[in-house]
Design a protein around this motif. Sequence first.
Motif, PDB file in Angstrom:
ATOM      1  N   UNK A   1      36.676  88.394 -17.084  1.00  0.00           N
ATOM      2  CA  UNK A   1      35.446  88.828 -16.649  1.00  0.00           C
ATOM      3  C   UNK A   1      35.061  90.058 -16.484  1.00  0.00           C
ATOM      4  N   UNK A   2      33.517  90.579 -16.752  1.00  0.00           N
ATOM      5  CA  UNK A   2      33.058  91.831 -16.772  1.00  0.00           C
ATOM      6  C   UNK A   2      32.871  92.183 -15.145  1.00  0.00           C
ATOM      7  N   UNK A   3      32.609  91.025 -14.496  1.00  0.00           N
ATOM      8  CA  UNK A   3      32.046  91.569 -12.884  1.00  0.00           C
ATOM      9  C   UNK A   3      33.451  91.960 -12.068  1.00  0.00           C
ATOM     10  N   UNK A   4      33.234  92.817 -11.351  1.00  0.00           N
ATOM     11  CA  UNK A   4      34.242  93.172 -10.246  1.00  0.00           C
ATOM     12  C   UNK A   4      34.825  91.904  -9.678  1.00  0.00           C
ATOM     13  N   UNK A   5      35.855  91.946  -8.802  1.00  0.00           N
ATOM     14  CA  UNK A   5      36.465  90.796  -7.879  1.00  0.00           C
ATOM     15  C   UNK A   5      36.494  91.392  -6.624  1.00  0.00           C
ATOM     16  N   UNK A   6      36.389  90.280  -5.488  1.00  0.00           N
ATOM     17  CA  UNK A   6      36.870  90.706  -4.280  1.00  0.00           C
ATOM     18  C   UNK A   6      38.312  90.196  -3.769  1.00  0.00           C
ATOM     19  N   UNK A   7      39.087  91.268  -3.735  1.00  0.00           N
ATOM     20  CA  UNK A   7      40.490  90.972  -3.517  1.00  0.00           C
ATOM     21  C   UNK A   7      40.959  90.194  -2.363  1.00  0.00           C
ATOM     22  N   UNK A   8      40.164  90.408  -1.279  1.00  0.00           N
ATOM     23  CA  UNK A   8      40.401  89.960   0.182  1.00  0.00           C
ATOM     24  C   UNK A   8      39.867  88.378   0.025  1.00  0.00           C
ATOM     25  N   UNK A   9      38.765  87.932  -0.718  1.00  0.00           N
ATOM     26  CA  UNK A   9      38.554  86.893  -0.807  1.00  0.00           C
ATOM     27  C   UNK A   9      39.279  85.991  -1.628  1.00  0.00           C
ATOM     28  N   UNK A  10      40.015  86.467  -2.767  1.00  0.00           N
ATOM     29  CA  UNK A  10      41.119  85.939  -3.509  1.00  0.00           C
ATOM     30  C   UNK A  10      42.268  85.574  -2.576  1.00  0.00           C
ATOM     31  N   UNK A  11      42.352  86.605  -1.880  1.00  0.00           N
ATOM     32  CA  UNK A  11      43.724  86.395  -1.039  1.00  0.00           C
ATOM     33  C   UNK A  11      43.647  85.323   0.157  1.00  0.00           C
TER      34      UNK A  11
ATOM     35  N   UNK B   1      42.161  91.991   4.552  1.00  0.00           N
ATOM     36  CA  UNK B   1      43.266  92.505   3.404  1.00  0.00           C
ATOM     37  C   UNK B   1      42.157  92.992   2.739  1.00  0.00           C
ATOM     38  N   UNK B   2      41.282  92.630   2.136  1.00  0.00           N
ATOM     39  CA  UNK B   2      40.462  93.241   1.080  1.00  0.00           C
ATOM     40  C   UNK B   2      39.755  94.441   1.454  1.00  0.00           C
ATOM     41  N   UNK B   3      39.446  94.627   2.674  1.00  0.00           N
ATOM     42  CA  UNK B   3      39.230  95.998   3.196  1.00  0.00           C
ATOM     43  C   UNK B   3      40.229  97.210   3.164  1.00  0.00           C
ATOM     44  N   UNK B   4      41.305  96.587   3.433  1.00  0.00           N
ATOM     45  CA  UNK B   4      42.473  97.460   3.553  1.00  0.00           C
ATOM     46  C   UNK B   4      43.024  97.962   2.164  1.00  0.00           C
ATOM     47  N   UNK B   5      42.827  96.932   1.244  1.00  0.00           N
ATOM     48  CA  UNK B   5      43.104  97.199  -0.179  1.00  0.00           C
ATOM     49  C   UNK B   5      42.109  98.291  -0.751  1.00  0.00           C
TER      50      UNK B   5
END
Lengths: 84, 84, 148, 148
Positions: C6-16, D12-16
């Motif tokens: 994808x071109x958009x950013x992602x939300x690592x916290x939401x994915x985790x 976790x997302x905020x920490x990352x």
Amino acid sequence: MAIRILYFAALREALGRPEESMELPESVGTVEALRLHLCGRSGAWEVLGRTRNLRMAINQEMAQPASPLKDGDEVAFFPPVTGG
Amino acid sequence: MAIRILYFAALREALGRPEESMELPESVGTVEALRLHLCGRSGAWEVLGRTRNLRMAINQEMAQPASPLKDGDEVAFFPPVTGG
Amino acid sequence: MAVRVQTEDFDAGAEIAVLCAASPEVGACASFVGVVRARDGGDGVAAMRLEHYSGMTEKACEAIVAEARRRWRLIDVTVIHRVGELAPGDRIVFVGVASAHRGDAFAACEFIMDYLKTRAPFWKQECTGRGSRWVEAREDDDAAAARW
Amino acid sequence: MAVRVQTEDFDAGAEIAVLCAASPEVGACASFVGVVRARDGGDGVAAMRLEHYSGMTEKACEAIVAEARRRWRLIDVTVIHRVGELAPGDRIVFVGVASAHRGDAFAACEFIMDYLKTRAPFWKQECTGRGSRWVEAREDDDAAAARW
């Protein structure tokens, strides 16, 4: 000399106390000698003789059986750790 | 037989095109034979002879030089990948 | 399992959070976020462009995840790779692996990254003050992938 | 570098995001989230309690992070460990490592987890339908820590 002793987790429960302060006899100069001294109280205290891999700390650093004690030390006994 | 060829990244830029369709001569039966056939165009096409570790894919799967071609295949040439 | 390009950013916290909730047996979630370095060696990087081979990219990522699932006991895996224009400090890639125990999660997460780096058809182009250049593949990356 | 021992949950997302922004040279952020498994073997876990040795815990975590920094090239490290009452599915621990390159980040993150598991004074007590019990230390964990 006077020291403070802390007990944690299953050990704390078995001994019915989280900590105590005590005046050490002259003969008790190491953390291993302290463990044997406490075992001598018998009853529940035998747990200090049979906890597998009993851990010992002095002033919040892991200690070896032969680690020496000095006045004012904070000694801790606890079972192997299980955090994480 | 008719195939479609795709070029990517530095290769696409050097060749000035992202893709083309072509009718293959009988003699061109593998992806390596196709590479040599394209090199024969000379000029910019020499890049297909000197790109270190040139990668080739057939129908979006990595291919070996000897991988055979068939009618309707989508062939791709590209340099080593650098994502991640 | 999810693979997204994808071109958009992602939300690592939401994915985790999604990975951690994938099953009551999840005990471990190892993840990786790749970032566009603002300095790479001496040159300042002004911008980066990620080109990919649409269609093959998704297949290659799915094959890598399938291989990881064959090698380790995994509960869920998410791979997100961005394409298009990126700026220094932007996130490029996310790999997250949920498992019962951490050993499987760590190994699979690093394996997937090493394989993505060498087997998924993405190409980076960097723009510096001295013009744009295609990033060269690193022998380090081949060596990292060859370990597995 | 941050080490936090707390009862509250973490993001976790905020920490990352903080780790990724620690320096313009960050290119990689490896992280780990540990979760209370709702099933552990056969028994359903109703609740978990995390006891720790306040004071020593923080020192032990900081020593582990310092050792990781000696062994690998790291830019920033965050360790968060929760204590007190936890429910199945709750996050227990976060370890995040930012570095220029992924090899250092992955290795240090796994090292820190393996050392936390064997050297930081936390103890887990599980409550199941059959009462509460102290979780036994696992030989697997000793073996994992001994690899480094």
